[in-house]
Scaffold this motif. Structure first.
Motif, PDB file in Angstrom:
ATOM      1  N   UNK A   1       0.812  -1.218   0.000  1.00  0.00           N
ATOM      2  CA  UNK A   1       0.000   0.000   0.000  1.00  0.00           C
ATOM      3  C   UNK A   1       0.843   1.263   0.000  1.00  0.00           C
ATOM      4  N   UNK A   2       2.073   1.161  -0.496  1.00  0.00           N
ATOM      5  CA  UNK A   2       2.966   2.310  -0.519  1.00  0.00           C
ATOM      6  C   UNK A   2       3.625   2.590   0.814  1.00  0.00           C
ATOM      7  N   UNK A   3       3.475   1.680   1.781  1.00  0.00           N
ATOM      8  CA  UNK A   3       3.979   1.947   3.127  1.00  0.00           C
ATOM      9  C   UNK A   3       5.503   1.985   3.176  1.00  0.00           C
ATOM     10  N   UNK A   4       6.180   1.276   2.278  1.00  0.00           N
ATOM     11  CA  UNK A   4       7.644   1.331   2.299  1.00  0.00           C
ATOM     12  C   UNK A   4       8.131   2.761   2.118  1.00  0.00           C
ATOM     13  N   UNK A   5       7.594   3.456   1.119  1.00  0.00           N
ATOM     14  CA  UNK A   5       8.032   4.829   0.847  1.00  0.00           C
ATOM     15  C   UNK A   5       7.723   5.728   2.034  1.00  0.00           C
ATOM     16  N   UNK A   6       6.538   5.620   2.582  1.00  0.00           N
ATOM     17  CA  UNK A   6       6.117   6.516   3.658  1.00  0.00           C
ATOM     18  C   UNK A   6       6.749   6.177   5.003  1.00  0.00           C
ATOM     19  N   UNK A   7       6.855   4.884   5.300  1.00  0.00           N
ATOM     20  CA  UNK A   7       7.152   4.461   6.666  1.00  0.00           C
ATOM     21  C   UNK A   7       8.587   3.959   6.882  1.00  0.00           C
ATOM     22  N   UNK A   8       9.230   3.445   5.839  1.00  0.00           N
ATOM     23  CA  UNK A   8      10.513   2.776   6.038  1.00  0.00           C
ATOM     24  C   UNK A   8      11.679   3.411   5.290  1.00  0.00           C
ATOM     25  N   UNK A   9      11.419   4.010   4.126  1.00  0.00           N
ATOM     26  CA  UNK A   9      12.517   4.339   3.217  1.00  0.00           C
ATOM     27  C   UNK A   9      13.530   5.319   3.793  1.00  0.00           C
ATOM     28  N   UNK A  10      13.123   6.202   4.717  1.00  0.00           N
ATOM     29  CA  UNK A  10      14.063   7.197   5.243  1.00  0.00           C
ATOM     30  C   UNK A  10      14.697   6.791   6.569  1.00  0.00           C
ATOM     31  N   UNK A  11      14.579   5.516   6.931  1.00  0.00           N
ATOM     32  CA  UNK A  11      15.120   5.036   8.202  1.00  0.00           C
ATOM     33  C   UNK A  11      16.558   4.556   8.027  1.00  0.00           C
ATOM     34  N   UNK A  12      17.455   5.080   8.862  1.00  0.00           N
ATOM     35  CA  UNK A  12      18.892   4.907   8.667  1.00  0.00           C
ATOM     36  C   UNK A  12      19.459   3.711   9.430  1.00  0.00           C
ATOM     37  N   UNK A  13      20.566   3.215   8.907  1.00  0.00           N
ATOM     38  CA  UNK A  13      21.296   2.173   9.611  1.00  0.00           C
ATOM     39  C   UNK A  13      21.746   2.705  10.961  1.00  0.00           C
ATOM     40  N   UNK A  14      21.921   1.827  11.933  1.00  0.00           N
ATOM     41  CA  UNK A  14      22.227   2.277  13.291  1.00  0.00           C
ATOM     42  C   UNK A  14      23.271   1.372  13.924  1.00  0.00           C
ATOM     43  N   UNK A  15      23.947   1.912  14.940  1.00  0.00           N
ATOM     44  CA  UNK A  15      24.927   1.110  15.674  1.00  0.00           C
ATOM     45  C   UNK A  15      25.131   1.723  17.054  1.00  0.00           C
ATOM     46  N   UNK A  16      25.726   0.951  17.924  1.00  0.00           N
ATOM     47  CA  UNK A  16      26.045   1.431  19.262  1.00  0.00           C
ATOM     48  C   UNK A  16      27.471   1.977  19.281  1.00  0.00           C
ATOM     49  N   UNK A  17      27.690   3.035  20.022  1.00  0.00           N
ATOM     50  CA  UNK A  17      29.008   3.683  20.056  1.00  0.00           C
ATOM     51  C   UNK A  17      30.099   2.692  20.416  1.00  0.00           C
ATOM     52  N   UNK A  18      29.825   1.803  21.359  1.00  0.00           N
ATOM     53  CA  UNK A  18      30.866   0.882  21.804  1.00  0.00           C
ATOM     54  C   UNK A  18      31.228  -0.145  20.732  1.00  0.00           C
ATOM     55  N   UNK A  19      30.368  -0.269  19.695  1.00  0.00           N
ATOM     56  CA  UNK A  19      30.671  -1.218  18.609  1.00  0.00           C
ATOM     57  C   UNK A  19      31.507  -0.584  17.503  1.00  0.00           C
ATOM     58  N   UNK A  20      31.544   0.757  17.465  1.00  0.00           N
ATOM     59  CA  UNK A  20      32.201   1.434  16.343  1.00  0.00           C
ATOM     60  C   UNK A  20      33.692   1.113  16.296  1.00  0.00           C
ATOM     61  N   UNK A  21      34.386   1.226  17.417  1.00  0.00           N
ATOM     62  CA  UNK A  21      35.829   0.963  17.431  1.00  0.00           C
ATOM     63  C   UNK A  21      36.137  -0.470  17.048  1.00  0.00           C
TER      64      UNK A  21
END
Length: 306
Positions: A176-196
């Motif tokens: 129903x077009x929900x990907x464009x409205x609800x999901x497409x602008x959601x960014x990848x994420x991580x925890x600070x302690x995992x970055x290093x």
């Protein structure tokens, strides 16, 4: 009917894991061609890699395709989600190196240009993959399954100790077009302690606070905070849609994932295709097409990215 993009569209950025400059161009493709990646920096050997489940090679934290000759392209999940979520069945994706540019960490930049450009409808009907019986896989506490359903429905759950993420669950139908409205602008994420740790392992070398959501306990370190209160689980659903797109055909089924990632979703597709009784291939009519991912998208609808 099948669709492709109307005109080529190009993107420039860096690879999230390699940190290398990367340019990508989505080009129209003929009916029945499917989605293919082409390494345009390779001139003296076969340089095309079909976007298909059996060419996925395990790599941490992203989806990596490897051709029969050993040529690879990594971090394909966001552009795949954009193509599937906008209802594009055929496309040639040119990339000038081993990794797709991360852009802002979501699929929105791809979606914006695709929607602004428009789609070309073809005369040939879509063939969909209909799930006929429950198929499930698990790895430790992570679990994923596909069950029969009239459309593609994605249900996902995550659990993190960090209060900025915590426990999140969400279910959406992709027809129903929900990907464009609800999901497409959601960014990848991580925890600070995992970055290093990731950088010590040669990963996330191109990651910044502008192309990923970084959390530390109850704090969101990325400028501007979250785009959605549950952006993390929404991004996992975005990833799942991109990885399911490697089935090579739109899926009619209910996907459920709990703590699942790229590798487990690919393992699930391998389990589906391992037994012919798990699925059927159907030629879509107008009624069925209305239930496919990308159906109901308004081509002037641009997701918010701020």
């Amino acid at each position: 009917m099948q669709s492709t993009i109307t005109y080529p569209v190009s993107f420039q950025g860096v690879g999230l894991h390699s940190g290398r400059p990367a340019q990508l161009t989505i080009r129209p493709a003929s009916a029945g061609a499917g989605i293919t990646f082409r390494r345009v920096d390779i001139l003296d050997a076969p340089n095309e890699i079909p976007a298909l489940w059996h060419l996925v090679e395990h790599s941490p934290l992203c989806t990596r395709l490897v051709s029969a000759t050993g040529l690879s392209i990594m971090t394909v999940e966001h552009v795949m989600a954009a193509l599937v979520g906008c209802g594009i069945h055929n496309a040639l994706v040119d990339v000038d190196g081993p990794e797709v540019p991360i852009l802002d960490g979501s699929a929105a930049p791809f979606v914006c240009r695709i929607l602004a450009n428009g789609l070309h409808r073809m005369a040939e009907p879509v063939t969909a993959l209909r799930i006929l019986r429950t198929v499930e896989v698990n790895r430790g506490a992570a679990w994923a399954c596909l069950t029969p359903h009239d459309s593609l429905q994605i249900e996902f759950g995550i659990e993190f100790e960090d209060a900025a993420i915590g426990v999140q669950k969400k279910t959406l139908t992709m027809s129903n077009g929900s990907f464009v409205r609800e999901l497409s602008n959601c960014r990848t994420f991580c925890r600070k302690r995992d970055v290093d740790q990731m950088r010590a392992n040669g990963l996330a070398l191109g990651g910044t606070l502008e192309n990923a959501v970084v959390v530390d306990g109850d704090k969101v370190l990325s400028p501007g905070g979250l785009r959605h209160a549950d952006e993390a689980v929404r991004h996992k659903m975005l990833d799942a849609l991109g990885d399911l797109g490697l089935a090579g055909r739109p899926i009619l089924g209910h996907y459920q994932g709990l703590r699942a990632g790229h590798a487990l979703t690919n393992e699930l597709l391998r389990a589906v295709f391992a037994e012919r009784e798990n699925y059927d291939l159907i030629e879509c009519n107008a009624q069925t097409t209305a239930l496919l991912p990308g159906a109901g998208v308004h081509w002037g609808e641009i997701p918010q990215v701020a």
